[in-house]
Design an enzyme around this catalytic site. Structure first.
Site, PDB file in Angstrom:
ATOM      1  N   TYR A 153     -71.890  40.066  73.669  1.00  0.00           N
ATOM      2  CA  TYR A 153     -71.746  41.051  72.590  1.00  0.00           C
ATOM      3  C   TYR A 153     -72.236  40.405  71.302  1.00  0.00           C
ATOM      4  O   TYR A 153     -72.029  39.214  71.077  1.00  0.00           O
ATOM      5  CB  TYR A 153     -70.276  41.452  72.426  1.00  0.00           C
ATOM      6  CG  TYR A 153     -69.726  42.220  73.605  1.00  0.00           C
ATOM      7  CD1 TYR A 153     -69.981  43.575  73.749  1.00  0.00           C
ATOM      8  CD2 TYR A 153     -68.947  41.588  74.572  1.00  0.00           C
ATOM      9  CE1 TYR A 153     -69.470  44.287  74.831  1.00  0.00           C
ATOM     10  CE2 TYR A 153     -68.425  42.294  75.649  1.00  0.00           C
ATOM     11  CZ  TYR A 153     -68.690  43.652  75.778  1.00  0.00           C
ATOM     12  OH  TYR A 153     -68.188  44.358  76.837  1.00  0.00           O
TER      13      TYR A 153
ATOM     14  N   GLU B 255     -71.917  43.377  81.136  1.00  0.00           N
ATOM     15  CA  GLU B 255     -71.380  43.820  79.832  1.00  0.00           C
ATOM     16  C   GLU B 255     -72.344  43.315  78.768  1.00  0.00           C
ATOM     17  O   GLU B 255     -72.532  42.100  78.631  1.00  0.00           O
ATOM     18  CB  GLU B 255     -69.975  43.282  79.574  1.00  0.00           C
ATOM     19  CG  GLU B 255     -68.915  43.966  80.402  1.00  0.00           C
ATOM     20  CD  GLU B 255     -67.492  43.594  80.007  1.00  0.00           C
ATOM     21  OE1 GLU B 255     -67.223  43.321  78.822  1.00  0.00           O
ATOM     22  OE2 GLU B 255     -66.645  43.546  80.929  1.00  0.00           O
TER      23      GLU B 255
ATOM     24  N   ASN C 113     -61.174  44.059  81.126  1.00  0.00           N
ATOM     25  CA  ASN C 113     -59.880  43.378  81.090  1.00  0.00           C
ATOM     26  C   ASN C 113     -58.791  44.217  81.770  1.00  0.00           C
ATOM     27  O   ASN C 113     -57.843  43.678  82.335  1.00  0.00           O
ATOM     28  CB  ASN C 113     -59.477  43.101  79.639  1.00  0.00           C
ATOM     29  CG  ASN C 113     -60.432  42.135  78.948  1.00  0.00           C
ATOM     30  OD1 ASN C 113     -61.146  41.383  79.594  1.00  0.00           O
ATOM     31  ND2 ASN C 113     -60.443  42.153  77.619  1.00  0.00           N
TER      32      ASN C 113
ATOM     33  N   ASN D 238     -62.833  40.182  86.700  1.00  0.00           N
ATOM     34  CA  ASN D 238     -63.496  40.328  85.403  1.00  0.00           C
ATOM     35  C   ASN D 238     -63.190  39.141  84.506  1.00  0.00           C
ATOM     36  O   ASN D 238     -62.012  38.776  84.351  1.00  0.00           O
ATOM     37  CB  ASN D 238     -63.009  41.606  84.704  1.00  0.00           C
ATOM     38  CG  ASN D 238     -63.612  41.773  83.317  1.00  0.00           C
ATOM     39  OD1 ASN D 238     -64.806  42.010  83.191  1.00  0.00           O
ATOM     40  ND2 ASN D 238     -62.800  41.629  82.280  1.00  0.00           N
ATOM     41  N   GLU D 239     -64.220  38.548  83.932  1.00  0.00           N
ATOM     42  CA  GLU D 239     -64.083  37.511  82.899  1.00  0.00           C
ATOM     43  C   GLU D 239     -62.949  36.536  83.193  1.00  0.00           C
ATOM     44  O   GLU D 239     -62.075  36.305  82.340  1.00  0.00           O
ATOM     45  CB  GLU D 239     -63.894  38.150  81.516  1.00  0.00           C
ATOM     46  CG  GLU D 239     -65.122  38.901  81.061  1.00  0.00           C
ATOM     47  CD  GLU D 239     -65.108  39.318  79.590  1.00  0.00           C
ATOM     48  OE1 GLU D 239     -64.049  39.255  78.936  1.00  0.00           O
ATOM     49  OE2 GLU D 239     -66.183  39.709  79.099  1.00  0.00           O
TER      50      GLU D 239
ATOM     51  N   GLU E  69     -64.365  51.848  81.220  1.00  0.00           N
ATOM     52  CA  GLU E  69     -63.098  51.135  81.398  1.00  0.00           C
ATOM     53  C   GLU E  69     -61.952  52.056  80.967  1.00  0.00           C
ATOM     54  O   GLU E  69     -62.115  52.868  80.046  1.00  0.00           O
ATOM     55  CB  GLU E  69     -63.104  49.866  80.531  1.00  0.00           C
ATOM     56  CG  GLU E  69     -61.788  49.103  80.574  1.00  0.00           C
ATOM     57  CD  GLU E  69     -61.896  47.665  80.057  1.00  0.00           C
ATOM     58  OE1 GLU E  69     -62.970  47.277  79.566  1.00  0.00           O
ATOM     59  OE2 GLU E  69     -60.882  46.944  80.161  1.00  0.00           O
TER      60      GLU E  69
ATOM     61  N   GLN F 233     -69.765  50.013  76.170  1.00  0.00           N
ATOM     62  CA  GLN F 233     -69.357  50.895  77.235  1.00  0.00           C
ATOM     63  C   GLN F 233     -70.048  52.243  77.028  1.00  0.00           C
ATOM     64  O   GLN F 233     -71.115  52.240  76.400  1.00  0.00           O
ATOM     65  CB  GLN F 233     -67.842  50.991  77.241  1.00  0.00           C
ATOM     66  CG  GLN F 233     -67.215  49.596  77.469  1.00  0.00           C
ATOM     67  CD  GLN F 233     -65.752  49.594  77.896  1.00  0.00           C
ATOM     68  OE1 GLN F 233     -65.174  50.612  78.244  1.00  0.00           O
ATOM     69  NE2 GLN F 233     -65.125  48.418  77.865  1.00  0.00           N
TER      70      GLN F 233
HETATM   71  O1  AHR Z   1     -65.873  45.840  76.827  1.00  0.00           O
HETATM   72  C1  AHR Z   1     -64.681  45.451  76.222  1.00  0.00           C
HETATM   73  C2  AHR Z   1     -64.085  44.211  76.865  1.00  0.00           C
HETATM   74  O2  AHR Z   1     -64.949  43.140  76.624  1.00  0.00           O
HETATM   75  C3  AHR Z   1     -63.945  44.211  78.366  1.00  0.00           C
HETATM   76  O3  AHR Z   1     -62.772  44.807  78.798  1.00  0.00           O
HETATM   77  C4  AHR Z   1     -63.918  42.754  78.687  1.00  0.00           C
HETATM   78  O4  AHR Z   1     -64.413  42.495  79.976  1.00  0.00           O
HETATM   79  C5  AHR Z   1     -64.735  42.124  77.584  1.00  0.00           C
HETATM   80  O5  AHR Z   1     -64.087  41.062  77.005  1.00  0.00           O
END
Ligand code: AHR
Length: 508
Positions: free
Chosen positions: A249, A297, A77, A177-178, A32, A358
């Protein structure tokens, strides 16, 4: 006083019982435009190892060693405020823009052409995300035209003038995205996003029928709209997309190592619930088509630290390539991370693509210093070892294990396990979730025709919070486990506490 009995786990492997083929795209990554990921990460023209294109060769070598297949780009994002046109054409003429997602300045020195040039050196495939935050079907289909149509239009001539006559041929695309997240630029509800995604997918496929499209699922299982979001979005898009995304995450909270190590339990539930929802919509649609998952992700991320940093930004601060999300990973993080890989492998029938979020500096397995070294974080090792070893089919592992108590998930199996077989070798992946005790594992491999050559290596350390950082870039690395042995078709191994291990077994 008697010693507590060592925990035990017993596995049975049989190549006749498989989950599904392991798609190589399970070992994807994600780059990103964020912090020092692109600028001062993969791209640092003044670095001694940089080539004429400004990309660091030492980083390229590490990314190759990591073994990433597809790479999702350019966000995240970031993509929800991105104009792809800003990143093509003469670099000197590209505009500097505010990046609202990360409160930074985007210089646009790296865009589609440069990034594809980097991917060619790394040997990975591009997975491109379109902006459905501030833009829509028109800009998305123009990007498909620019990237994939061979010739004969203004957009394709523009691409040729920008140095690339042949199309990029991008196969996999993310529809935003999201979009379920209130933090997302252009965030909308499931109805609105579902309609927009369906419209955009149709438009993009009018340009290129062959595209594989990923619609946004939930940005976390804890989202209040989780479940209903997937149902509504898929009701709108089922016929127009191929995959739905999951993002997850994990972090160690309040010193609760036991729950953290068991994060794979949460990932298992997340995948299974999204599969159930997708199959529910399949029933409603009375169709044979299955929607699979792009887990695009996933990682360990100390999100609570980022939230504190984010709250300090002011209107006069829009730095280029600031240090953001630069988590330094410990052995415990790597072991949890290895547990997440085990979860992905155990769902290989429905998770056919995944992207580690990432790659470099930003919650990355690779770190760099400007003008200085590039090195492997602890999480590098489970990824590279799994990417190298997991081939062929994921096997359905029969696991009978003692349990260990966690405050978040209750009793969980003390060992998490996955296995793959490609006909000439079998790889077993094991995580010992016990925070203090070694676990004795036996694996019944009689059905495999094992020839006797067995090796084991993994990640563990007396100090579970040991890290690799600038002061010691090689403190932690993979180590051999010489407790492994094979006799009469039964493999035995002792797994240290808080460890992740891969075993390789040669078969007839
Ligand atoms: O990976 C960091 C961020 O986490 C990304 O930009 C977003 O898609 C997610 O919230």
């Amino acid at each position: 006083m008697t010693e507590p009995r060592k925990p035990r786990a017993h596995l049975i492997l049989d190549p006749a019982f498989t989950i599904g083929a392991v798609d190589r795209r399970l070992f994807g990554g994600f780059v990103e435009h964020l912090g020092r990921h692109v600028y001062d990460g993969i791209h640092e023209p003044a670095h001694p190892s940089a080539g004429p294109d400004g990309f660091r060769r030492d980083v390229i070598e590490l990314v190759k060693e990591l073994g990433v297949t597809t790479i999702r780009y350019p966000g995240g994002n970031f993509v929800s405020g991105y104009n792809w046109e800003d990143g093509v054409g003469p670099v000197a003429e590209r505009p500097r823009r505010l990046d609202l997602a990360w409160h930074s300045t985007e210089t646009n020195e790296v865009g589609l052409h440069e990034f594809q040039g980097w991917l060619d050196q790394v040997g990975s495939d591009l997975m491109l995300a379109v902006n459905l935050g501030t833009r829509g079907p028109k800009e998305a289909m123009e990007l498909v035209e620019y990237a994939n149509v061979p010739s004969g239009t203004a957009r394709t001539e523009q691409r040729t003038a920008n140095g690339r006559a042949e199309p990029f041929g991008v196969g996999m695309w993310c529809l935003g995205n999201e979009m379920d997240g209130p933090w997302q630029l252009g965030h909308r509800d499931a109805e609105d996003y579902g309609k927009l995604a369906a419209m955009t997918a149709k438009a993009m496929r009018q340009v290129d029928r062959g595209l594989e499209l990923v619609v946004c699922g939930s940005s976390g299982r804890e989202m209040p709209t989780f479940g209903e979001w997937e149902r509504v979005v898929l009701e709108h898009t089922y016929d127009d997309v191929d995959l739905i995304s999951c993002h997850a995450y994990y972090e160690e909270l309040d010193g609760d190592l036991a729950s953290f190590l068991a994060s794979g339990v949460d990932m298992d539930a997340f995948i299974e619930q999204v599969v159930a929802t997708a199959d529910h919509v399949r029933a409603l649609k009375r169709t044979d088509k299955r929607i699979n998952i792009s887990f695009d992700e996933w990682n360990v991320w100390y999100l609570t630290k980022w939230k504190e940093q984010e709250s300090t930004f002011t209107i006069d601060e829009w730095p280029v390539a600031p240090r953001l999300l630069e988590d330094i990973y410990s052995v415990a993080d790597a072991v949890t991370f290895g547990g997440l890989l085990i979860s992905l492998l155990n769902h290989a029938d429905r998770v056919t693509s995944a992207s580690l979020a990432q790659l470099v500096n930003v919650i990355g397995p690779i770190m760099t210093e400007p003008g200085g070294p590039a090195w492997r974080q602890t999480t590098f090792f489970p990824f590279s070892l799994t990417s190298r070893a997991a081939h062929g089919d994921a096997l359905r592992v029969v696991l009978d294990a003692d349990t260990t108590l966690t405050s978040r998930f209750g009793d969980v199996p003390v060992v998490a396990a996955a296995a793959t077989s490609d006909g000439s070798s079998v790889s077993v992946f094991l995580q010992n979730r016990h925070t203090a005790q070694a676990t004795s594992v036996t694996v019944d491999v009689r059905a495999l025709g094992a020839t006797g050559t067995v090796t084991a290596q993994g990640i563990w350390d007396r100090d579970v919070y040991a890290v690799n950082d600038l002061s010691d870039t090689e403190r932690v690395g993979p180590r051999g486990n010489d407790t492994v042995s094979l006799a009469d078709g039964i493999l035995t191994i002792e797994l240290p506490p808080v460890s992740w291990t891969t075993i390789s077994i040669a078969t007839a």
